[in-house]
Scaffold this motif. Structure first.
Motif, PDB file in Angstrom:
ATOM      1  N   UNK A  99      26.781  26.186  34.120  1.00 46.22           N
ATOM      2  CA  UNK A  99      27.762  25.855  35.139  1.00 46.22           C
ATOM      3  C   UNK A  99      29.188  26.105  34.707  1.00 46.22           C
ATOM      4  N   UNK A 100      29.455  25.930  33.407  1.00 51.77           N
ATOM      5  CA  UNK A 100      30.820  26.136  32.917  1.00 51.77           C
ATOM      6  C   UNK A 100      31.012  27.539  32.357  1.00 51.77           C
ATOM      7  N   UNK A 101      30.025  28.426  32.582  1.00 48.38           N
ATOM      8  CA  UNK A 101      30.097  29.760  31.996  1.00 48.38           C
ATOM      9  C   UNK A 101      31.326  30.538  32.412  1.00 48.38           C
ATOM     10  N   UNK A 102      31.703  30.466  33.687  1.00 49.27           N
ATOM     11  CA  UNK A 102      32.859  31.227  34.156  1.00 49.27           C
ATOM     12  C   UNK A 102      34.133  30.759  33.481  1.00 49.27           C
ATOM     13  N   UNK A 103      34.306  29.443  33.367  1.00 52.37           N
ATOM     14  CA  UNK A 103      35.531  28.922  32.760  1.00 52.37           C
ATOM     15  C   UNK A 103      35.628  29.367  31.307  1.00 52.37           C
ATOM     16  N   UNK A 104      34.501  29.381  30.605  1.00 52.25           N
ATOM     17  CA  UNK A 104      34.540  29.824  29.209  1.00 52.25           C
ATOM     18  C   UNK A 104      34.821  31.319  29.129  1.00 52.25           C
ATOM     19  N   UNK A 105      34.191  32.083  30.010  1.00 55.76           N
ATOM     20  CA  UNK A 105      34.480  33.517  30.047  1.00 55.76           C
ATOM     21  C   UNK A 105      35.963  33.762  30.292  1.00 55.76           C
ATOM     22  N   UNK A 106      36.535  33.029  31.257  1.00 54.36           N
ATOM     23  CA  UNK A 106      37.936  33.233  31.615  1.00 54.36           C
ATOM     24  C   UNK A 106      38.856  32.853  30.466  1.00 54.36           C
ATOM     25  N   UNK A 107      38.573  31.732  29.831  1.00 50.71           N
ATOM     26  CA  UNK A 107      39.451  31.255  28.768  1.00 50.71           C
ATOM     27  C   UNK A 107      39.356  32.119  27.519  1.00 50.71           C
ATOM     28  N   UNK A 108      38.263  32.858  27.348  1.00 49.26           N
ATOM     29  CA  UNK A 108      38.096  33.685  26.161  1.00 49.26           C
ATOM     30  C   UNK A 108      38.387  35.155  26.433  1.00 49.26           C
ATOM     31  N   UNK A 109      39.145  35.413  27.481  1.00 48.87           N
ATOM     32  CA  UNK A 109      39.580  36.790  27.753  1.00 48.87           C
ATOM     33  C   UNK A 109      38.414  37.730  28.019  1.00 48.87           C
ATOM     34  N   UNK A 110      37.284  37.192  28.467  1.00 50.41           N
ATOM     35  CA  UNK A 110      36.146  38.036  28.828  1.00 50.41           C
ATOM     36  C   UNK A 110      35.948  38.054  30.341  1.00 50.41           C
ATOM     37  N   UNK A 111      36.907  37.508  31.050  1.00 53.49           N
ATOM     38  CA  UNK A 111      36.852  37.506  32.512  1.00 53.49           C
ATOM     39  C   UNK A 111      38.118  38.167  33.028  1.00 53.49           C
ATOM     40  N   UNK A 112      37.969  39.338  33.614  1.00 52.03           N
ATOM     41  CA  UNK A 112      39.102  40.112  34.134  1.00 52.03           C
ATOM     42  C   UNK A 112      39.258  39.766  35.614  1.00 52.03           C
ATOM     43  N   UNK A 113      40.185  38.873  35.904  1.00 51.17           N
ATOM     44  CA  UNK A 113      40.349  38.341  37.261  1.00 51.17           C
ATOM     45  C   UNK A 113      41.633  38.856  37.887  1.00 51.17           C
ATOM     46  N   UNK A 114      41.517  39.358  39.110  1.00 53.55           N
ATOM     47  CA  UNK A 114      42.698  39.710  39.902  1.00 53.55           C
ATOM     48  C   UNK A 114      42.466  39.239  41.333  1.00 53.55           C
ATOM     49  N   UNK A 115      43.502  38.612  41.900  1.00 54.12           N
ATOM     50  CA  UNK A 115      43.413  38.069  43.257  1.00 54.12           C
ATOM     51  C   UNK A 115      44.485  38.730  44.110  1.00 54.12           C
ATOM     52  N   UNK A 116      44.076  39.260  45.256  1.00 49.43           N
ATOM     53  CA  UNK A 116      45.001  39.930  46.163  1.00 49.43           C
ATOM     54  C   UNK A 116      45.011  39.203  47.509  1.00 49.43           C
ATOM     55  N   UNK A 117      46.169  39.241  48.158  1.00 52.56           N
ATOM     56  CA  UNK A 117      46.312  38.567  49.445  1.00 52.56           C
ATOM     57  C   UNK A 117      47.154  39.427  50.375  1.00 52.56           C
ATOM     58  N   UNK A 118      46.946  39.246  51.665  1.00 48.86           N
ATOM     59  CA  UNK A 118      47.848  39.846  52.639  1.00 48.86           C
ATOM     60  C   UNK A 118      49.175  39.090  52.614  1.00 48.86           C
ATOM     61  N   UNK A 119      50.100  39.485  53.466  1.00 54.27           N
ATOM     62  CA  UNK A 119      51.448  38.902  53.456  1.00 54.27           C
ATOM     63  C   UNK A 119      51.516  37.586  54.221  1.00 54.27           C
ATOM     64  N   UNK A 120      50.472  37.255  54.973  1.00 51.17           N
ATOM     65  CA  UNK A 120      50.498  36.049  55.806  1.00 51.17           C
ATOM     66  C   UNK A 120      50.421  34.793  54.936  1.00 51.17           C
ATOM     67  N   UNK A 121      51.239  33.796  55.270  1.00 50.43           N
ATOM     68  CA  UNK A 121      51.295  32.565  54.490  1.00 50.43           C
ATOM     69  C   UNK A 121      49.970  31.858  54.389  1.00 50.43           C
ATOM     70  N   UNK A 122      49.219  31.796  55.502  1.00 47.65           N
ATOM     71  CA  UNK A 122      47.933  31.087  55.481  1.00 47.65           C
ATOM     72  C   UNK A 122      46.942  31.783  54.554  1.00 47.65           C
ATOM     73  N   UNK A 123      47.044  33.102  54.474  1.00 47.24           N
ATOM     74  CA  UNK A 123      46.142  33.860  53.612  1.00 47.24           C
ATOM     75  C   UNK A 123      46.527  33.652  52.150  1.00 47.24           C
ATOM     76  N   UNK A 124      47.822  33.692  51.853  1.00 50.12           N
ATOM     77  CA  UNK A 124      48.284  33.465  50.485  1.00 50.12           C
ATOM     78  C   UNK A 124      47.875  32.077  49.990  1.00 50.12           C
ATOM     79  N   UNK A 125      48.081  31.061  50.825  1.00 50.76           N
ATOM     80  CA  UNK A 125      47.753  29.701  50.414  1.00 50.76           C
ATOM     81  C   UNK A 125      46.239  29.500  50.280  1.00 50.76           C
ATOM     82  N   UNK A 126      45.464  30.189  51.114  1.00 52.23           N
ATOM     83  CA  UNK A 126      43.999  30.129  50.967  1.00 52.23           C
ATOM     84  C   UNK A 126      43.585  30.716  49.623  1.00 52.23           C
ATOM     85  N   UNK A 127      44.216  31.830  49.247  1.00 50.82           N
ATOM     86  CA  UNK A 127      43.904  32.463  47.960  1.00 50.82           C
ATOM     87  C   UNK A 127      44.248  31.531  46.800  1.00 50.82           C
ATOM     88  N   UNK A 128      45.414  30.864  46.899  1.00 52.56           N
ATOM     89  CA  UNK A 128      45.830  29.952  45.830  1.00 52.56           C
ATOM     90  C   UNK A 128      44.883  28.760  45.730  1.00 52.56           C
TER      91      UNK A 128
END
Length: 939
Positions: free
Chosen positions: A525-554
């Motif tokens: 269950x904690x595998x993703x968090x460990x992957x992310x913290x150990x630089x083995x998870x390449x994460x990028x999040x993209x959003x449209x310009x709309x405020x509701x979309x940006x806040x949903x992404x956050x």
């Protein structure tokens, strides 16, 4: 200094440690000095605080090499006098250490040596709160000597020992400030949502904010040829320090790129500090240096301590005994009696075992396209204005150009508009004046504009936008009397508001993020968090310009990475806006208009759709799939129920006006703050108890919303229905049933059922009546998104192949060397870690592919305490609106109908096509997920 038998040295080299005791007895310093002493070639002399602070330098111990660095209370000038007297070899030179206490001098020095730094400017004050003619502060930027820094920007004290650093956020992201500070318990930063003005009590550096994906990198040098880098969660994100079970901050070693290694070398040389540390900002494929520190060592890394001791030993021998060999012995002295280490303490993380390949299938990539969460209804007010105050306001913000449009989004601009609107609204209300209907409607629209601008307590570009477009002009004499100039006399004002992510929408996004964390990444269950913290998870999040979309992404990122705190810092740190990929329908506007016209004809005329040639077993291939039979018969009922609901809201708005005194022009303090509501669950309790609508919407705006829907849905004079309003009616019904059920509006339930029945057919068909239309429209709207997804999949595949090839070649080398080196348990430490380029070179033939040349940053397997350092997962998240979800799904369903793919099978199996056809609505937080697995048994 006596002779050391067996050391190969006539006499020991003396190393003086002229350092304050609190630093001498730190764990890293002790570990490294113990290792140096174990070589048997050195005598180490600790000066101690009494000698350093009280004794004259003439009586200090004489040494060959000197370790001396500044800390609080350290007499640097006194140490310089000792160095001039005895002339020892200095590991860190003394004069440059003065530079490190002034950030201005650090940045100047870095630039002098051509080392990249963030864009910055200095504000120097002689006294607190001094007004400076070259410093300007506005709502969303500061300007220093003509150079503008838009929020988000960083504010640093020029004093290098002052670690109170501020980050100021733009109003478009909710505003506020985050204060970074030295760790206090488990916190390293604090967000202050109401602080929007910069400090003025001292001198500061203003610096462009560099988004780093929520990760900080610290680089440690030991001489110009050795650099070690560690990554940690950035305090910019949520300020919570990640700690291991022993209470130590979690950091993981990472590989430096060749360019970054060169930067580390240049920093070491520029400041003449063999042992030093600096912050490395990795942002958008480039790297920048900031905040260089003096003597710095890595904590809790025994392999690093080994390397540092070996490098320092070589420095000392080269300086004082160059005739002696500095070759590192095959077995390091402190490891001779050390037992062989086992891997029992290293736990293998879940490896993504799934599918038909048994134990050999590894997850490599997760791509998700997600719709935003629950929002308030989107609304728009249009009115023609001729009032001089409004026309002058338009000229004020468009540079005085009479034919240029103006967009008002900032707090200052919207406040100016609100001030003007308040003065223009007539005192008399409708029914109390003899004005004609057109004047009354204009006054009502001005009141609506005023009410929209007053809601929320403060302005934010995420929630309200105003456009002023000149329509008519006249020539008038110039103010100087020489000639004429053009002046606008009429303009169209368009106010867009609403569409704000609700508290429920934020919770939806957080919950979906948590679901992804626990279900999209097979294993623990904690595998993703460990992957992310150990630089083995390449994460990028993209959003449209709309405020509701940006806040949903956050909010989604908050749940995915188990973050805390408010959304603004998460949004700015982790979410990238890409409106060209995730916004807008312009590319397919003509095709969509044609589809809507055809749809209107089908529904209002009761036309029968021709699909006799299509098998009833394939309902998704029919024209107008999803439209209810005899849809035209439901339209009169829809209008009747809409009128019933509108009339009830009108009476509530009338009662509200009669019960509340008209506010004076400048003392309106609205009770509701939408930005703050994003962080509170009980924000609407008081309004519900008072019988008011939820959110920031009062009855006046609620009535305006329903009245516009009713009027636009059916034109009584022309006796014409507008079926394009059906989705908006459904949207309003759903919102009021979810958020305003306490108002007990009669007929709202029935209206919702009729609107839903029609919307389930209308909305999908607005993106094409038949499969060929759906494919054409979908491919135009989602073209860039589809291209990016293909690039993501290609890059992941190529990277996985490169890693597999590299690992295979390394395994073969290891096998061939094993028999000859079986007795050598400890290999010689590698003094400079080299990084292999895993990305295959691009052919350059496809520009969109070249646009995705992402820099790959990796965990350093030599220093990482993980069993599977090569494991790596790429995640790409795209947050957008309903239009792009429909478009993407249509392309996936019907792409095989393209002429170039005639005869090909559909990408989606028939059972899934049937399920999609039965799915009536792509509601809030609908998502499409693509996962790529690697079969590791295939060579």
């Amino acid at each position: 200094m006596g002779v050391e038998e067996g050391a190969g040295v006539d006499k020991k080299i003396t190393i003086g440690v002229c350092v304050m005791e609190k630093k001498v007895f730190s764990a890293p310093m002790g570990q490294i000095m113990d290792r140096i002493h174990a070589f048997g070639e050195f005598e180490i002399i600790h000066f101690g605080d009494k000698v350093i602070l009280e004794d004259p330098v003439e009586s200090w111990p004489i040494c060959d090499c000197l370790i001396a660095f500044y800390s609080s209370g350290y007499p640097l000038e006194k140490v310089q006098a000792y160095s001039s007297l005895r002339k020892p070899f200095l590991v860190n030179e003394l004069d440059p250490q003065y530079l490190l206490h002034d950030r201005r001098k650090v940045y100047e020095h870095l630039e002098m040596y051509g080392i990249p730094v963030p864009r910055y400017a200095c504000v120097n004050r002689k006294v607190p709160d001094e007004d400076l003619d070259y410093f300007v502060e506005e709502e969303d930027f500061v300007e220093v000597k003509g150079e503008r820094f838009w929020k988000p920007f960083v504010e640093k004290p020029v004093n290098g020992d002052d670690h109170s650093i501020m980050i100021y956020y733009p109003s478009s992201a909710g505003g506020g400030m985050k204060e970074l500070f030295r760790k206090v318990g488990n916190r390293s930063s604090e967000f202050h949502p109401d602080v929007r003005r910069v400090r003025r009590e001292g001198s500061y550096i203003y610096e462009e904010f560099m988004p780093t994906g929520g990760t900080d990198v610290k680089v440690y040098t030991v001489g110009p040829e050795y650099a070690h880098a560690e990554a940690r969660k950035s305090p910019v994100v949520d300020g919570v320090v990640m700690r291991n079970p022993d209470g130590k901050e979690v950091r993981y070693p990472v590989l430096l790129t060749p360019a970054e290694k060169q930067m580390a070398r240049e920093v070491c040389i520029a400041f003449r500090q063999a042992v030093c540390g600096f912050d490395l900002l990795r942002s958008e494929g480039s790297s920048y240096v900031c905040d260089v520190n003096g003597w710095s060592f890595v904590k809790n890394s025994y392999k690093y301590y080994d390397d540092a001791a070996c490098v320092l030993r070589k420095m000392f021998l080269d300086a004082k005994a160059p005739h002696l060999s500095s070759t590192i012995p095959p077995i390091l002295p402190w490891k001779i009696n050390e037992p062989v280490q086992s891997n029992e303490g290293l736990t293998r993380q879940g490896s993504g075992i799934i599918g038909t390949f048994g134990q050999s299938e590894e997850l490599r990539c997760v791509i998700a396209i997600v719709r935003h969460g629950d929002r308030t209804p989107k609304q728009k007010v249009k009115l023609k204005v001729t009032e001089e105050k409004l026309l002058n306001l338009m000229l004020k913000y468009n540079g005085g150009k009479p034919r240029a449009e103006t967009k008002l989004k900032t707090a200052v601009q919207l406040q100016d508009l609100l001030d003007a609107t308040r003065m223009l609204i007539p005192r008399a209300r409708s029914g109390e004046s003899d004005s004609d209907a057109e004047d009354l409607e204009h006054a009502d629209k001005l009141r609506q504009v005023k009410a929209v601008l007053e809601e929320g307590g403060h302005f934010s570009g995420i929630y309200r936008k105003v456009q002023l477009k000149p329509l008519k002009w006249v020539n008038v004499p110039k103010s100087d009397g020489e000639g004429e100039e053009e002046r606008p006399v009429e303009a169209l004002m368009v106010l867009k508001y609403g569409g704000v992510l609700t508290h429920a929408g934020r919770k939806q996004a957080e919950e979906l993020g948590r679901y992804f964390r626990n279900n999209m990444y097979p294993g623990e269950g904690t595998g993703l968090l460990r992957l992310h913290s150990t630089y083995r998870h390449d994460l990028k999040i993209y959003s449209s310009d709309e405020g509701r979309v940006q806040m949903s992404a956050a909010a989604f990122a908050k749940g995915l990475l188990d973050l805390e705190g408010q959304l603004t810092p998460i949004l700015v740190s982790l979410v990238s806006k890409d409106s060209s990929m995730l916004d807008g329908l312009d590319n397919a506007s003509s095709e969509m208009e044609a589809a809507k016209a055809q749809l209107n004809e089908i529904i209002t005329a009761g036309s029968k759709m021709v699909h006799d040639h299509v098998s009833s077993e394939l309902p998704w291939m029919t024209d107008g799939a999803g439209l209810p039979p005899h849809a035209d018969e439901h339209l009169p009922e829809l209008v009747k129920l809409a009128k019933k609901v509108t009339e009830q809201v009108r009476l509530l708005a009338q009662d509200e006006h009669e019960n509340l005194a008209e506010p004076s022009a400048y003392d309106v303090v609205p009770p509701y703050d939408q930005a703050k509501a994003l962080g509170k669950s009980n924000i609407d309790v008081g309004r519900i108890a008072a019988g008011l609508p939820c959110g920031s919407e009062g009855f006046l705006l609620m009535f305006a919303r329903w009245r516009k829907l009713e009027r636009d849905l059916y034109n009584e004079r022309r006796e014409r229905f507008d079926i394009t309003q059906i989705p908006d009616v459904y949207d309003s019904c759903k919102y009021d049933l979810l958020h305003n059920s306490h108002l007990d509006l009669k007929g709202l339930d029935e209206l919702f059922k009729v609107a839903q029945l029609l919307a389930d057919g209308v909305i999908p068909n607005e993106y094409g009546i038949n499969p060929q239309q759906k494919l054409k429209i979908g491919s135009k709207i989602a073209r860039r998104l589809l291209g990016k997804i293909l690039i993501d999949l290609r890059n992941t595949r190529e990277e996985a192949m490169s890693v597999a090839e590299l690992k295979n070649s390394q395994d073969q080398v290891s096998v061939s060397l094993y028999s000859s080196r079986k007795e050598d348990r400890y290999s010689q430490p590698k003094l400079f870690v080299k990084s292999d380029e895993l990305r295959r070179p691009s052919t350059g033939e496809n520009k969109e592919e070249d646009d995705d040349k992402e820099t790959k940053y990796r965990l350093d397997p030599k220093y990482a305490n993980v069993m599977t350092p090569e494991r790596h997962v790429r995640t790409r998240l795209y947050f957008t609106s309903e239009s792009h979800i429909h478009s993407l799904m249509n392309v996936l369903r019907y792409c095989n109908l393209d002429e170039s793919l005639q005869g090909e099978e559909s990408l989606v199996c028939q059972s899934a096509l049937d399920r999609l056809c039965k799915t009536k609505e792509l509601d809030y937080m609908s998502y499409v997920v693509l996962r790529l697995f690697e079969n590791t048994e295939v060579l």
